[in-house]
Design an enzyme around this catalytic site. Structure first.
Site, short mmCIF file in Angstrom:
data_model
loop_
_atom_site.label_atom_id
_atom_site.label_comp_id
_atom_site.label_asym_id
_atom_site.label_seq_id
_atom_site.Cartn_x
_atom_site.Cartn_y
_atom_site.Cartn_z
N ASN A 322 -13.45 -11.68 17.05
CA ASN A 322 -14.00 -12.02 15.73
C ASN A 322 -13.09 -13.03 15.02
OD1 ASN A 322 -15.77 -12.02 13.62
ND2 ASN A 322 -15.63 -9.84 13.16
N HIS A 353 -16.24 -4.47 6.16
CA HIS A 353 -17.12 -3.92 7.20
C HIS A 353 -18.07 -2.85 6.63
CE1 HIS A 353 -14.47 -5.79 10.25
NE2 HIS A 353 -15.54 -5.73 11.01
#
Length: 426
Positions: A322, A353
């Site tokens: 990521n 998140h």
């Protein structure tokens, strides 16, 4: 969930075709910047509405609220207000998801695009603050390079946040790079950063992304096959099954943990590589020329699979997983944090998140593992550099430990809830 996945794949494949068309028929030599901005924005809005229906209004509300902040807030505070509003809105949406739908994933789960838009809003706000509100000598070299000197127009702002190439799965890119791409300066700008004459070119080359796109589509296909076979057959839930825990020896449990963690990865490899290919197909993502004189199209790449699978340190693993989110965390948090930058960065990552407890287990464990790995590397590594066999032995041991440490750290991220996480850690 199946409907969500089908929607996602259909939209991204349609975006891929639209990206090729966009590059060929609406290239900078065929269309003005305004036309390119308008097309990218309208298609992006269409994709959002197609995928998420009425829920897509959340994306547009957040975008317009922050456009207001960007034009009305004082420059010294623009990044703070934008950050609080964007992260606050995202967190409220995360809370509604967990309490209303109780760990379920909606067929219209709009949190992914909202997370990407939050990254872009905060990135632009920080870079605008750097460009207008700070002196050049206060900035790092990277902050100087990316600083935005004028407020964007509404069309530029909407195009950057809602363009069809990145609205569904990202990645987040820098505002200056995106505007240079729309205006047709992107490739030349990157070529001027390297000395292309030394690479054997007598005039400014015009690299084609077709090879890079085809290569990434092959990786996407392999990832899809692995997802349909591996992921379904090795669910993470099995490692906390009572019978499995009672009857399986400890080392076998560790081995199986590695297998189920591997099985959880193809989903991410698929989504991120396909998103990268969509941007490349539109002509965006060129990053220069490597040592061998090969054109590189990895400006927006979100992962480096080889470096992930061969990582011999926790830091190396995180840096190649990521990638664009790691870059965002560095730019908006790590480089600007007044104290405890590592801890604050992990906490922001968890908050971004969502609010599932598993995320906090993962990121709080990640802080400890990062600090421990750094201490061991600093204190032990130099003893193993004196000979090749010792170095190989060190690399093998650190590879095994790193991969298992990652599995141990990310298992709660996949399991989400408190009870299975505690059971797993026990």
């Amino acid at each position: 969930i199946c409907l969500l996945q089908i929607n996602f794949v259909a939209c991204q494949l349609f975006a891929l075709l639209a990206a090729f068309w966009f590059r060929i028929y609406l290239g900078p030599s065929h269309a003005s910047s305004a036309v390119r901005h308008a097309f990218a924005t309208l298609f992006g809005i269409y994709f959002a509405v197609f995928c998420f229906g009425w829920y897509s209004i959340h994306l547009f509300v957040l975008v317009m609220m922050n456009y207001g902040i960007m034009n009305m807030a004082s420059i010294p505070n623009i990044h703070r207000y934008s950050f609080v509003v964007a992260m606050g809105y995202l967190t409220l949406c995360h809370i509604s998801r967990i309490y209303i739908f109780h760990y379920g994933i909606l067929t219209t789960d709009f949190s992914g695009p909202l997370m990407i838009i939050t990254q872009k809003i905060t990135t632009l706000a920080c870079q605008l603050h750097d460009g207008i509100g700070r002196q050049a000598e206060e900035l790092t070299a990277e902050q100087n390079r990316l600083a935005v000197k004028t407020r964007p127009s509404l069309l530029e702002y909407l195009s950057y946040l809602l363009n069809f190439m990145s609205i569904i799965a990202g990645p987040c890119s820098n505002y200056k790079d995106y505007i240079a791409f729309i205006e047709g300066r992107h490739v030349h700008m990157k070529l001027l950063e390297v000395n292309w004459k030394q690479k054997g070119y007598d005039r400014l080359p015009d690299p084609s992304p077709t090879g890079a796109v085809m290569y990434k589509l092959c990786i996407t296909l392999v990832s899809l096959i692995l997802f349909l076979t591996l992921t379904k057959n090795f669910p993470m839930a099995y490692i906390i099954d009572n019978e499995f825990l009672d009857k399986t020896p400890f080392l076998s449990r560790l081995g199986y943990l590695y297998v189920v963690t591997q099985a959880a990865k193809p989903k991410y490899y698929f989504a991120w590589t396909l998103a990268d290919a969509v941007n490349n197909a539109a002509g965006y993502g060129f990053s220069g020329v490597d040592e061998r004189g090969t054109f590189r199209w990895d400006l927006l790449s979100n992962l480096n699979i080889w470096s992930i699978e061969t990582a011999t340190s926790f830091k190396m693993y995180i840096e190649n997983w990521n990638i664009q989110t790691a870059a965002w965390l560095k730019r908006v948090c790590y480089d600007r944090a007044p104290w405890y930058p590592t801890a604050l960065t992990f906490i922001l990552s968890a908050l971004w998140h969502g609010i599932y407890p598993g995320y906090y287990f993962t990121f709080l464990t990640g802080i400890l593992v990062t600090l421990a790995a750094r201490a061991i590397r600093n204190n032990c590594r130099h003893y193993f550099l004196s000979s090749v066999p010792l170095k190989i032995a060190y690399d093998v041991v650190t590879w095994v430990v790193t991969q298992l440490a990652v599995c141990y750290t990310v298992a709660p991220f996949v399991m989400l809830a408190v009870e299975p996480t505690i059971k797993f850690y026990k």
